[in-house]
Design a protein around this motif. Structure first.
Motif, PDB file in Angstrom:
ATOM      1  N   GLU A 106      -9.471  -0.944   0.877  1.00 15.07           N
ATOM      2  CA  GLU A 106      -9.549  -0.316   2.207  1.00 15.07           C
ATOM      3  C   GLU A 106      -8.424  -0.827   3.099  1.00 15.07           C
ATOM      4  OE1 GLU A 106     -13.495  -1.351   3.069  1.00 15.07           O
ATOM      5  OE2 GLU A 106     -14.301   0.582   2.448  1.00 15.07           O
ATOM      6  N   ARG A 107      -8.122  -2.103   2.953  1.00 15.43           N
ATOM      7  CA  ARG A 107      -7.032  -2.651   3.769  1.00 15.43           C
ATOM      8  C   ARG A 107      -5.704  -2.030   3.356  1.00 15.43           C
ATOM      9  NH1 ARG A 107      -7.399  -9.015   4.071  1.00 15.43           N
ATOM     10  NH2 ARG A 107      -5.308  -8.689   4.857  1.00 15.43           N
ATOM     11  N   ILE A 108      -5.574  -1.810   2.063  1.00 17.85           N
ATOM     12  CA  ILE A 108      -4.326  -1.198   1.582  1.00 17.85           C
ATOM     13  C   ILE A 108      -4.202   0.204   2.171  1.00 17.85           C
ATOM     14  CG2 ILE A 108      -3.109  -0.346  -0.459  1.00 17.85           C
ATOM     15  CD1 ILE A 108      -4.367  -2.724  -1.990  1.00 17.85           C
ATOM     16  N   VAL A 109      -5.311   0.936   2.143  1.00 17.74           N
ATOM     17  CA  VAL A 109      -5.293   2.300   2.684  1.00 17.74           C
ATOM     18  C   VAL A 109      -4.949   2.254   4.167  1.00 17.74           C
ATOM     19  CG1 VAL A 109      -6.737   4.291   3.242  1.00 17.74           C
ATOM     20  CG2 VAL A 109      -6.873   3.261   0.979  1.00 17.74           C
ATOM     21  N   ALA A 110      -5.587   1.316   4.868  1.00 21.34           N
ATOM     22  CA  ALA A 110      -5.323   1.222   6.309  1.00 21.34           C
ATOM     23  C   ALA A 110      -3.859   0.871   6.545  1.00 21.34           C
ATOM     24  CB  ALA A 110      -6.237   0.179   6.927  1.00 21.34           C
ATOM     25  N   ALA A 111      -3.366  -0.065   5.740  1.00 21.04           N
ATOM     26  CA  ALA A 111      -1.978  -0.496   5.936  1.00 21.04           C
ATOM     27  C   ALA A 111      -0.989   0.604   5.584  1.00 21.04           C
ATOM     28  CB  ALA A 111      -1.708  -1.736   5.094  1.00 21.04           C
ATOM     29  N   SER A 112      -1.448   1.542   4.784  1.00 26.73           N
ATOM     30  CA  SER A 112      -0.517   2.600   4.376  1.00 26.73           C
ATOM     31  C   SER A 112      -0.251   3.561   5.531  1.00 26.73           C
ATOM     32  CB  SER A 112      -1.075   3.379   3.184  1.00 26.73           C
ATOM     33  OG  SER A 112      -2.106   4.232   3.622  1.00 26.73           O
ATOM     34  N   GLU A 113      -1.066   3.501   6.536  1.00 32.68           N
ATOM     35  CA  GLU A 113      -0.893   4.297   7.747  1.00 32.68           C
ATOM     36  C   GLU A 113      -0.537   5.741   7.457  1.00 32.68           C
ATOM     37  OE1 GLU A 113       2.105   1.972   9.617  1.00 32.68           O
ATOM     38  OE2 GLU A 113       0.651   0.834  10.781  1.00 32.68           O
ATOM     39  N   GLY A 114      -1.285   6.318   6.582  1.00 34.56           N
ATOM     40  CA  GLY A 114      -1.086   7.741   6.334  1.00 34.56           C
ATOM     41  C   GLY A 114       0.022   8.054   5.353  1.00 34.56           C
ATOM     42  N   ARG A 115       0.719   7.027   4.883  1.00 38.97           N
ATOM     43  CA  ARG A 115       1.716   7.321   3.853  1.00 38.97           C
ATOM     44  C   ARG A 115       0.997   7.610   2.552  1.00 38.97           C
ATOM     45  NH1 ARG A 115       3.906   2.247   5.329  1.00 38.97           N
ATOM     46  NH2 ARG A 115       5.204   2.484   7.173  1.00 38.97           N
ATOM     47  N   ARG A 116       1.705   8.212   1.655  1.00 45.39           N
ATOM     48  CA  ARG A 116       1.057   8.494   0.373  1.00 45.39           C
ATOM     49  C   ARG A 116       0.901   7.223  -0.445  1.00 45.39           C
ATOM     50  NH1 ARG A 116       4.217  11.363  -2.811  1.00 45.39           N
ATOM     51  NH2 ARG A 116       5.686  11.594  -1.113  1.00 45.39           N
ATOM     52  N   ILE A 117      -0.177   7.156  -1.168  1.00 47.83           N
ATOM     53  CA  ILE A 117      -0.401   6.011  -2.042  1.00 47.83           C
ATOM     54  C   ILE A 117      -0.165   6.464  -3.468  1.00 47.83           C
ATOM     55  CG2 ILE A 117      -2.208   4.507  -2.978  1.00 47.83           C
ATOM     56  CD1 ILE A 117      -3.386   4.369  -0.209  1.00 47.83           C
ATOM     57  N   VAL A 118       0.553   5.672  -4.197  1.00 49.05           N
ATOM     58  CA  VAL A 118       0.774   5.971  -5.612  1.00 49.05           C
ATOM     59  C   VAL A 118       0.133   4.849  -6.408  1.00 49.05           C
ATOM     60  CG1 VAL A 118       2.502   6.385  -7.396  1.00 49.05           C
ATOM     61  CG2 VAL A 118       2.962   7.090  -5.050  1.00 49.05           C
TER      62      VAL A 118
END
Ligand SMILES: O=P(O)(O)OC[C@H]1O[C@H](O[C@H]2O[C@H](CO)[C@@H](O)[C@H](O)[C@H]2O)[C@H](O)[C@@H](O)[C@@H]1O
Length: 431
Positions: A106-118
């Protein structure tokens, strides 16, 4: 299948993730190592429900089920069950220093700030258990479903030291990217995933960029026959043989299966270069060795620095030995004979062949003499338009620069895009 002994979170008493219709416990509330004493049956029920929700369009991205069926997770849980207090403490301290990415998702998702995750996933020991027979390292159907589910939400790649085909043979999911042979052999999805990321363009280049370091290091390993895919009838210079199941694959220098199994020294080993060999190819009458005899390699400090992250190692001055040897005939052709000659005395039995070899000066044709690519291997790494003799580093920089520019441009464009909350949610798959 996941082992019945695998302990996942308690089936009850843990609130579900607020924004998630999946019955799995919330990620941050899903402690690792898992609490002891969880019933295997209850755990299996939770896992099954979770999968049903995920596969049926639920919202946990498959991460929970991936974690639940992870062999590493299973092993850790089993080890913990039999551990004494000291061991348990030690393990907890280790885990605190090396938190699981899944536990921080969840922290990774939050830190991604809307960027795409691969998603980049390893295969052996991650998606499959470590077993004695490498050909029997099957992944469970549960894990396959989890990966499929993840790939519906994120571009997903499996990165392995194995041949791409081998890994695909185990995973059997056509919608993934596969980077085999430590990233030397990359292939995109054969079939488009019916996912939200479909519209988003993830090019091979991005994968290639992230694997360029391993590609470089793999490239300069001594046994070049492995790199060209030709089978080597002889052991490498280190007395090491390619395991039968890996023939035709490139292997990173220093990679040793036992170390991999023990889970130690892997990255470090990959970055520690071995002495490179000089060979003379009779058919072309010139030296095709990669790098230099004795001292070629990354200085340990540089290797240590590189072990921290991908980008750094690409800039190491790899293969800087005592200057590459050039057979006299080639030196003459290149005009190098006019430079002060340096006779190499370290390998007297080769003197006959190498006598008169000149140390190349910083001429335009040999900017990186220590890592000149063997002719037969250049197609593996050199960028289009790269000239033979430029050296691997120069070629890599040519590849790297446009990729970096592309990646910067993409990042800028993402930053410019004003995302609504809904769009953001779609992007990270948390609808
Ligand atoms: O995907 P990687 O993390 O780069 O690992 C690649 C190696 O995986 C395989 O070896 C490991 O798994 C085997 C099966 O469980 C196990 O028997 C072996 O001890 C492990 O090292 C593969 O066999 C190797 O060739 C790959 O280099």
């Amino acid at each position: 299948m996941a082992k019945p002994s695998v302990a996942v979170a308690e089936a009850s008493g843990v609130p579900a993730q607020a924004s998630c219709s999946c019955p799995c416990p919330g990620t941050t509330l899903f402690p690792y190592p898992p609490p002891r004493g969880a019933s295997g049956i209850a755990a299996a029920a939770v896992r099954r429900k979770c999968l049903q929700a995920e596969v049926g369009g639920g919202a946990c991205w498959g991460v929970e089920s991936m974690r639940a069926s992870s062999p590493t997770h299973a092993r850790a849980a089993a080890a913990l069950a039999g551990a004494g207090a000291d061991e348990e403490e030690e393990r907890a301290a280790w885990m605190a220093r090396h938190p699981s990415a899944l536990g921080k998702f969840e922290r990774i998702v939050a830190a991604s700030e809307g960027r795409r995750i691969v998603m980049f996933l390893d295969y052996d020991g991650t998606l499959s258990p470590i077993v004695d027979d490498p050909d029997a390292a099957f992944m469970s159907e549960t894990m396959r479903m989890a990966v499929r589910s993840v790939a519906k939400h994120f571009p997903t790649a499996i990165v392995s030291g194995r041949c791409r085909d081998k890994v695909f043979g185990f995973v059997k999911l056509a919608e993934l990217y596969y980077a085999g042979s430590h990233g030397m052999d990359i292939k995109g999805p054969a079939k488009a995933s019916s996912s939200r990321h479909e519209k988003a363009k993830v090019t091979h280049h991005r994968l290639a960029y992230s694997s360029i370091v391993v590609t470089l290091l793999t490239f300069i390993q001594p046994n070049r026959t492995k790199l060209t895919g030709k089978r080597s009838p002889v052991p490498t210079g280190n007395g090491e043989r390619v395991p039968a199941h890996d023939r035709g694959c490139a292997r990173a220098p220093g990679r040793d299966d036992a170390q991999h199994t023990r889970g130690q020294g892997g990255e470090q080993q990959v970055l520690r270069l071995r002495p490179l060999q000089m060979r003379r190819r009779k058919d072309v009458g010139r030296a095709v060795g990669v790098g230099e005899g004795r001292s070629a390699g990354v200085p340990q400090a540089a290797a240590d620095a590189g072990a921290d992250g991908a980008g750094g190692a690409a800039h190491h001055q790899v293969g800087q030995g005592q200057g590459a040897r050039v057979p006299a005939r080639v030196a003459r052709l290149r005009g190098l004979h006019q430079r002060p000659a340096r006779v190499h005395r370290r390998r007297p039995h080769r003197r006959g062949r190498l006598q008169g070899a000149a140390a190349p000066g910083p001429g335009p044709r040999r900017r990186h003499p220590g890592v000149q690519a063997p002719q037969g291997d250049q197609r593996l790494l050199l960028a289009p338009g790269a000239r033979r003799g430029d050296g691997v580093l120069a070629a890599a920089r040519r590849v790297e620069a446009p990729l970096q520019a592309e990646s910067d441009a993409m990042r800028r464009s993402t930053q410019r895009t004003k995302l609504t909350d809904a769009a953001k949610c779609q992007l990270v798959g948390c609808v």
